[in-house]
Design a protein around this motif. Structure first.
Motif, PDB file in Angstrom:
ATOM      1  N   UNK A  92       2.438  -0.399  -0.163  1.00  0.00           N
ATOM      2  CA  UNK A  92       2.442  -0.729  -1.588  1.00  0.00           C
ATOM      3  C   UNK A  92       1.062  -0.587  -2.235  1.00  0.00           C
ATOM      4  N   UNK A  93       0.084  -0.090  -1.494  1.00  0.00           N
ATOM      5  CA  UNK A  93      -1.267   0.068  -2.036  1.00  0.00           C
ATOM      6  C   UNK A  93      -1.574   1.539  -2.313  1.00  0.00           C
ATOM      7  N   UNK A  94      -2.714   1.780  -2.963  1.00  0.00           N
ATOM      8  CA  UNK A  94      -3.041   3.126  -3.438  1.00  0.00           C
ATOM      9  C   UNK A  94      -4.506   3.452  -3.156  1.00  0.00           C
ATOM     10  N   UNK A  95      -4.752   4.678  -2.727  1.00  0.00           N
ATOM     11  CA  UNK A  95      -6.114   5.163  -2.502  1.00  0.00           C
ATOM     12  C   UNK A  95      -6.604   5.953  -3.711  1.00  0.00           C
ATOM     13  N   UNK A  96      -7.877   5.827  -4.017  1.00  0.00           N
ATOM     14  CA  UNK A  96      -8.506   6.701  -5.012  1.00  0.00           C
ATOM     15  C   UNK A  96      -8.573   8.114  -4.416  1.00  0.00           C
ATOM     16  N   UNK A 200      -6.960   0.518  -4.478  1.00  0.00           N
ATOM     17  CA  UNK A 200      -6.166  -0.263  -5.430  1.00  0.00           C
ATOM     18  C   UNK A 200      -5.211  -1.158  -4.648  1.00  0.00           C
ATOM     19  N   UNK A 201      -5.398  -2.466  -4.789  1.00  0.00           N
ATOM     20  CA  UNK A 201      -4.545  -3.432  -4.090  1.00  0.00           C
ATOM     21  C   UNK A 201      -3.497  -3.972  -5.057  1.00  0.00           C
ATOM     22  N   UNK A 202      -2.236  -3.817  -4.687  1.00  0.00           N
ATOM     23  CA  UNK A 202      -1.149  -4.281  -5.548  1.00  0.00           C
ATOM     24  C   UNK A 202      -0.990  -5.794  -5.445  1.00  0.00           C
TER      25      UNK A 202
END
Length: 287
Positions: A92-96, A200-202
């Motif tokens: 559920x998280x995202x990398x730049x 980016x931490x959800x």
């Protein structure tokens, strides 16, 4: 030749977020990576979502195991990986896009570094909806003894994973990242924070981290303290200071609740029920 990075993505009941996470992997400007999605016995459509990505890019791989928890899924993914560097990524998280581009060279050129982390954003819903920023600091185990300053998606050497025997699979209630970083750094490995927002931490109302903080934090912390007691004994004065701070905060919190108007009203409302309960209990004992 660039170093191969294995990105490990465990997934359990988070298929609805998975494509967003995998898109952030696909968007990496550093291209020498493999991404292994670990279906941790998830009852949702994790497999179907992942297979769509396998068709798009051969660098994506898929493995399945019976549900064993986050630590177990990460270990399983790493065992099935080939990378010299490891990057865990929750589904559920995202990398730049520049995450690997900015972290891999730092780890690659400093042989005493075991881990490279970064600044992080907390977001709700859309990654542009930033609600909090976190800028960590530090370089060794002393800096993370009482607080985990490293993001869960910090990149590290596979050698470190081998040395500690992987993530502790008995830790199923959270803080497994913190314990892993401590286990690595207490052996002499350093970490470095790249001063850029690359993760980016959800922030969700319901998540393992929320459950850990609200319900299991004391038990998880006690486990870590006991498992690495040689560290906390070595830094006894600071350990005592931190523990007594928690005790004081808890006591003051209870006093604040007891002195609140809501508590006094609730206590008054419940008084008749307590009297009735007491009388019924006495009557039952006589019978």
């Amino acid at each position: 030749m660039s170093v191969l990075v294995s990105i490990i993505v465990p997934c359990y009941n988070q298929a609805h977020y998975l494509s967003e996470a995998l898109q952030s992997v696909s968007d990496q400007t550093y291209t020498n990576w493999e991404c292994i999605v670990v279906n941790d016995g998830s009852p949702d459509n994790t497999e179907q979502i992942t297979k769509q990505w396998l068709e798009k890019d051969a660098r994506f791989k898929y493995v399945y195991q019976e549900n064993g928890g986050l630590s177990s899924a990460r270990n399983f993914g790493i065992k099935n990986s080939l990378g010299v560097f490891i990057l865990p990524l929750d589904a559920d998280d995202i990398l730049h896009p520049d995450y690997l581009k900015k972290t891999v060279p730092v780890l690659n050129k400093n042989s005493d570094l075991g881990i490279v982390s970064c600044y992080r954003y907390f977001f709700v819903g859309n990654k542009l909806n930033i609600i909090k920023e976190c800028k960590a600091s530090g370089s060794n185990y002393v800096d993370i003894l009482f607080e985990n300053k490293l993001v869960c998606s910090s990149i590290y050497r596979r050698t470190c994973w081998d040395e500690v025997g992987g993530y502790d699979e008995t830790m199923k209630k959270g803080f497994e990242d913190w314990e892993f970083w401590l286990n690595v750094t207490k052996r002499g490995w350093k970490f470095q924070i790249v001063e850029a927002f690359l993760f980016y931490y959800r922030k969700a109302k319901k998540s393992m981290l929320v459950d850990t903080v609200n319900i299991h934090s004391e038990a998880s912390m006690e486990y870590i303290f006991r498992k690495h007691k040689e560290l906390y004994t070595k830094h006894f004065d600071n350990t005592a200071k931190v523990l007594f701070y928690y005790i004081k905060t808890h006591r003051l919190g209870k006093m604040k609740i007891k002195n609140s108007l809501e508590y006094k009203i609730g206590k008054g409302v419940m008084k008749p029920f307590r009297i009735v309960y007491k009388l019924l209990s006495q009557a039952n004992k006589k019978e």
